[in-house]
Each structure stands twice: as C-alpha cells, then as structure tokens.
Design an enzyme around this catalytic site. Structure first.
Site, PDB file in Angstrom:
ATOM      1  N   GLY A 188      61.146  36.049  52.233  1.00  0.00           N
ATOM      2  CA  GLY A 188      61.974  34.868  52.395  1.00  0.00           C
ATOM      3  C   GLY A 188      61.236  33.615  51.948  1.00  0.00           C
ATOM      4  N   CYS A 189      61.991  32.566  51.705  1.00  0.00           N
ATOM      5  CA  CYS A 189      61.414  31.319  51.190  1.00  0.00           C
ATOM      6  C   CYS A 189      60.561  30.634  52.253  1.00  0.00           C
ATOM      7  CB  CYS A 189      62.514  30.409  50.673  1.00  0.00           C
ATOM      8  SG  CYS A 189      63.924  30.225  51.785  1.00  0.00           S
ATOM      9  N   TYR A 190      61.133  30.418  53.432  1.00  0.00           N
ATOM     10  CA  TYR A 190      60.338  29.812  54.504  1.00  0.00           C
ATOM     11  C   TYR A 190      59.096  30.659  54.790  1.00  0.00           C
ATOM     12  CZ  TYR A 190      64.164  26.553  55.886  1.00  0.00           C
ATOM     13  OH  TYR A 190      65.116  25.566  55.946  1.00  0.00           O
TER      14      TYR A 190
END
Lengths: 345, 345, 345, 345
Positions: free
Chosen positions: B148-150
């Site tokens: 995921g990005c976060y």
C-alpha cells in the site's frame, strides 16, 4: 556528446532544461550558472535533481563557460540575455536563447515593446526556433530565438488555417490562459499562492509584449500583415497554456473537414497531436511533455472556426522546444530526450 | 521482452502503470482490460497516452489474457483481485497485485479488516513487494503483494530506526497526508473537486485499513509486535504522500547521527534519498518518480525523533514499485524504466 | 460607536480585520495605515473592499492616530509591533496586538525564541486574548496579546482534556497543517504559487516559534509544566488550520464519553462546535468564520485519544478572535459582527 | 417575515441559498427538501450550517410544502423543476426557479436545446430575474426564471454597449471560464478533484445550452437578433466566472470614455462595480458576494472593445440573485441580506 551550459539555471525554465537534459543520451552538462545561488550545488536549489545533477552554480563568466561548452542555453530575463549572447557567439558557442531578445526581426518593434536593443545586428541572423514551421532554417543556425510560450501555442494552432487561406486574418481573436510558472520564480506579490489560488483574471489586455511576436509569425504564415486581439489570463495551475482562438472562415467547412486539413498539415509531426472531433485538448493531457494538442470546431451558425491549442508552457513553450532545436542543430534525432509520456493526473 | 497485461487499466493506478510501461525497453504490453471502457482504445480513455499506446480495452477474460501474457498487473479493487488471481497463477502467469488482497499474512486479520478471503492458501506464498526491505524474496516469487501507499512511506521511514533498535516501538505515532489520486477514479461525492479543494480533513481515524499492513511490516522490522496510531488525511493535491512519524528515542542521538544511520542503512538504494539535515522532504520533489525522500530530526527537549517521509503515491506507492518488482522478477536492472526526474514545479 | 484604527492594513490579517470591521454595527473605522501603500485608497489595494471602505492608507504616526482612535489593532510583524504599542498605550488607546510580542509572559523565553524585548514591563499586564479560556481577564484589559493561529487551534483542542486531567501531558504530540495565508502577503519565494501548489512539507520541525506559546497555555491548563512536539506543515489552501493531536489517556474513555466532556466544557460557547462522533472537522466547514470545530476519537487499542481541531487561521486564528476581544473590551455582545456562515464550497 | 421553502437543498446552489437565507432578517425558512438525504438534518449534510439551521430534509411533497411556505426556491435540475412548479403556483406559492426551465421565451428554442416542455403556457408569464436590467417586471411576478450564471455575467457585461449601440452585435465573441461548483454536487468523473485540478479545458464549444439564453437577452438589449460565439471553460477553482468579451466598436472610444458609459449605465446599482481603468476584475475580488465586477478596455489598433466580467457563480450567478429577486417580490430593501464583503484571500 555535446557539451552544454545552462545560463540562468535557478528559474523554472532553468530547472526544466536540466530535467530534460539529464535524461538526454548525447548531452554532457558542463556548467550551470546562477547569480542568486552561486556556490550552491544545483541539487540543493532543486532537491528534485538529487541523484541526477550535482553541479555547483557558477557566476556568469562568458570566457570560462565558453572554454567548456559547445552550446549555451540562456534562460535569462530579456535585456540580460542580449548583454552576454554576442560574447558567447564571438567565443564560438552556439546559443539557444529562451528570452525575447532576438525573436522580433524589426528592431523598432522590439524597442517599442521592450527597450533599446544592444545588438540589433544579430536580429537578422537569429532563427526563430519553431521547428514544425521553420525547421529547415534551424539546423544551420548559430543563434536560436526560442519562441515564447503563448506564441508557440497560437502559431501551431493557426498555421494550417492561415497557410491554406481558410480564414480572414483580420478577424482573429485569441484568448489565452497560462499556468503560473510562466511568471517565473522571482518573488512577486502577484505570484503568491494566495493571490493566484482560487483566483482568475485577465492581464496585459491589449498590451501584452507577446503580441508583436504573435503577429510577426502569423503575418509570415498568412503572407499579409496581421493584427490580432490577444488576451492572456493567469490560471491557477503550475503548468500549461490553453489558447482558444476565433476566426471567421472564408468558406464554411465542417469540423471533420477542418480536422483533416490539420492532420495533413501536421502529418509526420511527432509533437503535434490533432485530437478527434469529439475530444478537445486539456492542459492536463500534455503535462511535462513537448506536445501541442489541437482541437478544431466549426460553427456553422456564425461561420467561425474555434481552435483550441494546449501545451505545457515550460516544455513546448520553453525548455522542450529548446531541446528540440538543440537536436536539430546538433544533428540528433529530433525526438531524442523528448519521448516523455504526459503525467496524468 | 516480457509480455505484460494490465488488468483494470482505466483507474489512476492503471494509467500510471501504462505511463511507466510504455517507456520500459524490455516490455511488450499485450493487453489492457477495463469493464467500463470495453471496446474503447485506451488512448481515448486517457488522451495523455495518444502516440504511446493504442490498445483497445478488453473484458477481463483470464483464459484469453493468459494465452498472451507472461506477467499480469492486477489493478483492481480488493476482493475483485482475489477473484481472478488464482486463475492467472493456475494458467501459468506471474502476478503483481496492487490490491490489498495478499498483503496480510494472517487470514484472520485480513478478514477482520476486509471480508472473507477466497484463496487463503496463497497468503503464505505471496511475497510483500517492498524491494528495499525484502529484495531477496521477490526475485523468485510467482505472486507479489504490492505494498500500500501509506505503508510504503512508513516502512521506509522507520526501518533504520527499528532495525537498529533506536526507538521504543510502543511510542509510534504516524500522521500521514495523501493526495487525492489515492481515492481512485470512481465517481464519489467525497472526491469531487469542490469537496477536496480548499479543504483538509483527517479520515479513518483509529480505523483505517492500512493499519494492520503497517503494523505487520513494523513488527517484522522490530522483531516484536508493534501497535501504532495511524491517522490519514486527504490533501488537496493530485499526487503525493507525506508521513510525519514520531517516536521516543531509546537514547537521544543528534540529528546528524541519525541521518548517518539512515545513509548507511540505505547505502546503494537508488530510490531512497536521505535529505541533508537542513532540508526536509516535500511531495513536490518526488512527483512522478519512484523516490522515497526521508528527513530526520532529533528533538533533544522531548527525546523524540521526527521522521518525514515523502513518496508519489501512484509511483513508489503503487505503479513504480510494481515495475521495480517486475524488474526483479524478470531479472532486469532494478532501475530499468524508472530513471525519471521529478517534475517540478 | 467605538473608533478604530487598523495599523498594518495591507497584509492578509489587515484586510481580514477590515472585512469584519466594516460589517460591525458599533465600529467606526477612522484610520488604516500601510507603509507600502501610503496615499492609496485601501479599496485600490484590495478591490474586494470597493463599496465598503474608501479610507486612504496613512503612514504610521502614533500621535495622529491616537487623536482619533479609541482602540488600535496592530497587525504588524513582531518587533515592529512593540516599537509602537507602548506609545499607543501612553496616548490613551487600547491595543489589540496580533503579533507575538506580548504573548509570552517570560521575557527570557521571548528573547530566546525572538529577540531582545524593548518593553518587558508590559508583559505582565498584557492579557492573552483567548476568550473561551480567559474571558474574565479580557474585559478590563488595556493591552490584548491576540493568540497565534496554531496555538488557538491547539489550546481549544486540549483544554477539556488537560483541565479534567484525562491525559498525560508528557505524551502530547501535535501535528498541525496551515493554509498559506499564514505566511503573510510579503513576496517570498517559498510562498509562490508554484512552490506551494501541488506541494506539501513540514517546516520548523522541533524549532517553530509558536512552541513556547503553545506550551505556556497548555502548562497553565494542566497546572504543570508541559513540553510538546509541535510540527507545522504548509497546506496548499488559502485558509485554514487543522491540528491533529495525540495524547495518552490516563484512563481509557469511550469516544462518546470524551465528546460529552467536550460538550460540557464548551457549553454556551458559540464559537466552539463539538462535532458528533461520526463526523470529523474539515477546514472547509469553518471557512471565513470564527468557529473552532473539534472532533474527538478514543483509540482503545493504544489507549490514546486523537483530537482534531479546525479553524480559519485568519479569523479565529487572527482577525475574528481580535474582534471577539474588542467586543469584550467594549462591552458589546461577544458575537457581534461575527455571526458569519461558513462559505462552502 | 416571509416563509420560505428550499426545494433541492443538498446541492451547491441549495447550501448557498441556505447560507444567505439564514442571515436574512425577514426570512423564516420553514422547509428544506432533499431526496438523497431525506430524514437527515441539513447541518449533517453540510456541517458548515451547524448552529444556523437544524431543519430535517423532507421529501418533495408539494401539498405539504405549500401549506407552510409563501415562496419556494426550486434548486432542481431542469425538467425536474417544471414537474413541480405548476403545482406550487396552483397552490398559491410564488416560485423563484433556479433551473433553466422557464428562462427561454420561445418554446421551440427550449425544446431544441433541452427536451419537450410540459408547461409552455407559463413561459410568457415567467419573468427573467436579472434585476439590474429588468427590475420593474420582477416585483409583481409570481414565477421568476432566475438567470444562468454565464448569461448573468455576459448580459451585465454587454448591456451598456448594446443599449447605447456602441458595438456591432454580429461581432460578439464570448470566452467564459467557470469554477467547478457550476457542475453541481452530483458524483461525476469529470468533476473529480484529480480531473479538474491542474487541468483546464474548453467544453460545449459551439453547443452549450446557455447559448440561446445569452442570445435571447442580448437580442432584447440590442433590439435586433444577435448570434454569438460562446465558449465555456472549466476552471480549477471552487467559485467564480470570468467572461472575456470581444466586440467591434462602431466608433472607437477611449477606455476612459467607455468606463464613463458603464458608470452612468450602472449608476445607483449596488451590485455592479465598474473598475477603474488600471484595474481589471478577478474572481477573487467577488468571492462569496452578489457583485458583478466589470473592466473595460478599448483597443485602438483593432477597433475592438474587450469587456471582462467577474461574478461568483453561486451568488450573483444563482443564489444571491435569487435572494435579490425575493427582496423585490417581497418589497424588502433589494440589498437586504446581501451586504456581504468578499472573502479575500
């Protein structure tokens, strides 16, 4: 490998030249100058360049630069550019000038809109570097006057109509909108975030300095003197120019016929994309690239044609076109280093 | 040349994969799918791609795709991804999945935060594709769970501190801010321009689904179970995640010492740029690229360390990291096709 | 009618004071000063004011202003403010100072974070003008130190928890994000549109000058000395501050219980809106108004509480709170002239 | 006190009506409707309204509304509006309709650009509610067709020139740019933040539905049939329309002379501000207000005049003008509730 100097590297045009040049396989950047940041590595001025360019900003010393560089990009304000360009030429460098100093062929016109010209003898020699329209003159040039951002979007938008005498040149109205990077990186109240964001205005109405440059090119294309209304507006985006252009058609053609005229005119031109009839350009679709996207609509009711032209003002409107000119001068593939896909969103 | 299919090409992650893939010298894109735009050329969906990719959007037919593709990028919503991935694997394709479906090792945790898992037997096999931390496992993988990005921004920001046991894992507070492309391209009121522009809010406080993924990786790095406070915010920019991370130091080091720890930890890592002590990351400096920029500040007064981590959520947070994983799987140079200079401004 | 002078009218705080003052039924604006625009009507500096205020900008002449004004708002940079405020007081004016010069009670702390103080004898007299917390002291004051924007959002966000001793003050971490108008209207490169738009960064990490002001108020509320981590960020919006605050609970309460604590604490306070449990503040919901919106979430997993506080930095964080203080000093209804509905979108 | 219903309260026009109505001293809002949010308090739909309006959204039941309301604002899409307006009128309510359904006098023109009209018998009775131009007809009206946002900015910009026969109506070219709130609050991909932000495009070129409304009003003003080119563009701001209008002058006047013509024409009009010759309108200077700011420039070179007209599309272009009409109908002071100072920045 061509040895390149970027003079005036700390503005938005400067950093954009560097963004493109570090990815060009035939270029060796030997020197960057910045008065404001002298002594500082350029990747400290622009952390975006970390890992790509570690050169230290030098003062603008023509002699020391000319010893090392074959070709110089001058990304200086007008007037500052013409103070050094004759010396670069005398020292044997080729010059691609991104200022307005050598764009106007008529000294009197330049001096009316700007100030006294200190090297008018170079105006005749300088080649107006818009490859899609004047390619053959560029390859052999020693001094390129790289076109303005607004004029580029407008000349490419109108060339097929004017060359084919499909419109009345006296009817031209040009409504342009530019992203804020066009105003440069110097600290001015009018360019502050809070002045531009959530705002929109026209400026320089009936008085913008790009008007004579626009008219010079359109007159060449039309083969008659052309005067236009040109109204720039300040757009709350970083990059992009959209010009919406209105002209009366000499004989009303359908939209599809006009698109076909454009397709033929720009056949083989990588950097001009003529959009299909049901889509119109958006500055978002050209972001970061050397493309000029064109949309054409015929209005049978008013017998006018509306042309919409979109470029990235920092690329096709400045640094990208400068690289394209460099490629032509140096005998490289014209697209080299410019095969960038637009960044969306 | 590796033959690639992009499944779910009409979202922001899809178009970003295509932006990167068309510039990759060892890739042949053989297929793009989109339910919404079936039958439409992808360059009509995204005019940015005109001149780069003319493929027509296909329906998602695993068999027909697997006949042509060696490797499939699945850019689908969670749940939709796991409905097709086992079949792609069975048909002999390698899969890089950009959804959340195979990121969590513990089926119960997945089912607590999402819904029932339809192929839990693959969870053990799937490799968490964060190359800077887990490179050796990626090369041989058949199924990559692209992070995921976060979680990417956070894991890279904390790895040097946790691996070197310089902080108390129980003290971790993570305040993240993401650009709006992270919310996807589907039409939702909360993603409308007028709802996001001139606005700023926290969301998913103490309940965001990336929390277990973050904790899983941090627990691995710390070699003890870690629980964190993670608060995402919606930022009125297109791209970029900035995570500001707070932790109590076990023994207070100077900022310069901490930076040195990071420099050593990420020595040789092209895509991690540790900033000098007097500069901090800005999402603007990584736009369009696979970089993670890190800034570290020690606060002697409170004995805490503050880490600031910036990525482009669509590149290092999604499509770029996916390409990096593809390069590892295919035995290409890990940087191939990812040597992009950030677009500033 | 109270006679008002606005000293330093040409900044964003100045124009915001005028926006509010021209709508206040008990105010007569007798004088505006601006060094930069001396001699120019204020509605030429800010065309937004056309039709509302035609006053000509005067130079800052204390004597000539004090002859006409009962109460002076000083919207000057710190240091410039303390150069004139003692004279205004000596001439019989009341002063509401929007700079930082009289906010810190401890001269040594002021001089550590700013510079030498030229009128330290006034520090004890100055009243910190945060009405919801210190109302009773404000009415009789001659000199109001109008609170900083960040400190206002934070003090209102934490007062119910600290006064009720529900959290450990040593655990406080404050992550704040401010719109760009907080940086003022002077021309600085860092405030240019192209530097802020599509960008996001932390600044002043572990070193911002609002830190001692925040700690002074929180220490008063907690009745013990408090040190915090405070990290401001620059948000690409014109207006708004959102502070996300983390603290360890002494005893874990449910979200609903915490909200009830806030509702009781701010019962009767018009300008504080405690949001329901399923909604959190957004700077968009307070735009243009004197509201502070508060959201509270309890995280049972980590035993922390997360408080989200949103204000308009130019209103509750500056000009609006200044008017609220004026109302108290002049004996007007505290809400007079401040009953503005937020502008959405 | 007039009893008011807002039908279609959950769009941007609806919330803007409520923002203005809650501050109007002679209004009692008795009812708000929303199909989407039926049963939800309007301050949960729009937290900005917390503390101002707690009404619960009702379904659209004409009978139950007409029992309570004297005057109904219909903020519905076209077609939906005409489905209920005849019933409201039959039930004795006055109606101010913010849709396009009753703006066009010619049924055939309406049906050409929209669809079949279900109550054409009301077209003759409906009054086009642009007070500065048609004030005398408004006071006695039962049904007001509140003008479109683009048409308002254009009609006010051109009325002095057309009424005084200073331009050739056949030469009119109108280039308009609108903020995104004009597209409404329904979830559409084209209105997503990432599609509009950092983007700019023309749309509806030579085909926008506001064209016949514009031409109807201009024809009335010119007393001859007028056809125009009208090109709208989508601007990445929440609010604001700027129209740049070009026309050939019958006899070339100086800019100062033209400004004087406008000053006289709009003498006594509170909501039209004619800017001085050296300043031009910006949508930022009218934000949140009912003003129309006008700038005029004469171009002697091309014998054209350029008019720049700025409004807030949600106020003078919708809800504010609707209130102005309500004031006229109800016999209130025309400015009541509209004396708002623009929010800058």
């Amino acid at each position: 490998m061509v040895k390149i100097a970027v003079v005036g590297a700390s503005g938005y045009t400067g950093v954009e030249l560097l963004r493109l040049l570090v990815g060009h396989p035939e270029v060796d950047i030997c020197c960057v100058t910045s008065r404001q940041h002298e002594g500082l590595p350029i990747n400290r001025v622009f952390p975006s360049l970390s890992g790509f360019c570690e050169l230290v900003c030098e003062p603008l010393d023509v002699g020391r630069i000319a010893e090392r560089a074959d070709l110089v990009f001058t990304a200086l304000p007008h007037q500052s550019a013409m103070e050094v360009i004759p010396d670069f030429l005398a020292a044997g460098c080729k010059v691609i000038d991104l200022s307005a100093d050598y764009r106007l062929k008529d000294q009197a016109v330049y001096e009316h809109w700007y100030q006294e010209h200190s090297s008018p003898e170079l105006l005749a020699e300088a080649v107006y570097g818009l490859p899609e329209l004047f390619r053959e003159q560029i390859a052999g040039a020693r001094l390129i006057a790289n076109p303005g951002c607004y004029p580029t979007s407008i000349a490419l938008g109108l060339a097929p109509l004017l060359k084919n005498k499909l419109i009345d040149p006296a009817s031209l109205i040009i409504d342009s909108k530019s992203g804020t990077s066009g105003a440069g990186r110097s600290a001015k109240q009018g360019s502050l975030f809070c002045e531009v964001n959530e705002a929109f205005k026209a400026y320089g109405v009936a008085s913008h300095r790009h008007t004579p440059e626009i008219e010079q090119t359109l007159s060449t294309l039309a083969a008659v003197p052309v005067q236009v209304n040109f109204t720039p507006h300040l757009l709350p985006v970083n990059r992009g120019i959209l010009s919406t252009i209105y002209a009366s058609q000499n004989q009303v053609l359908e939209t599809a016929e006009l698109i076909e005229v454009y397709r033929q005119f720009y056949s083989g031109e990588t950097f001009v994309r003529v959009m299909p009839g049901d889509q119109l350009p958006d500055v978002a679709w050209v972001r970061g690239t050397n493309f000029c996207d064109l949309g054409i609509v015929s209005d049978g009711r008013t017998q006018r044609v509306i042309v919409v032209s979109a470029i990235d003002n920092l690329v096709k409107g400045a640094a990208g076109q400068a690289l394209q000119n460099m490629n032509l001068i140096c005998g490289f593939n014209e697209q080299l280093g410019l095969g960038i896909v637009p960044l969306f969103p």
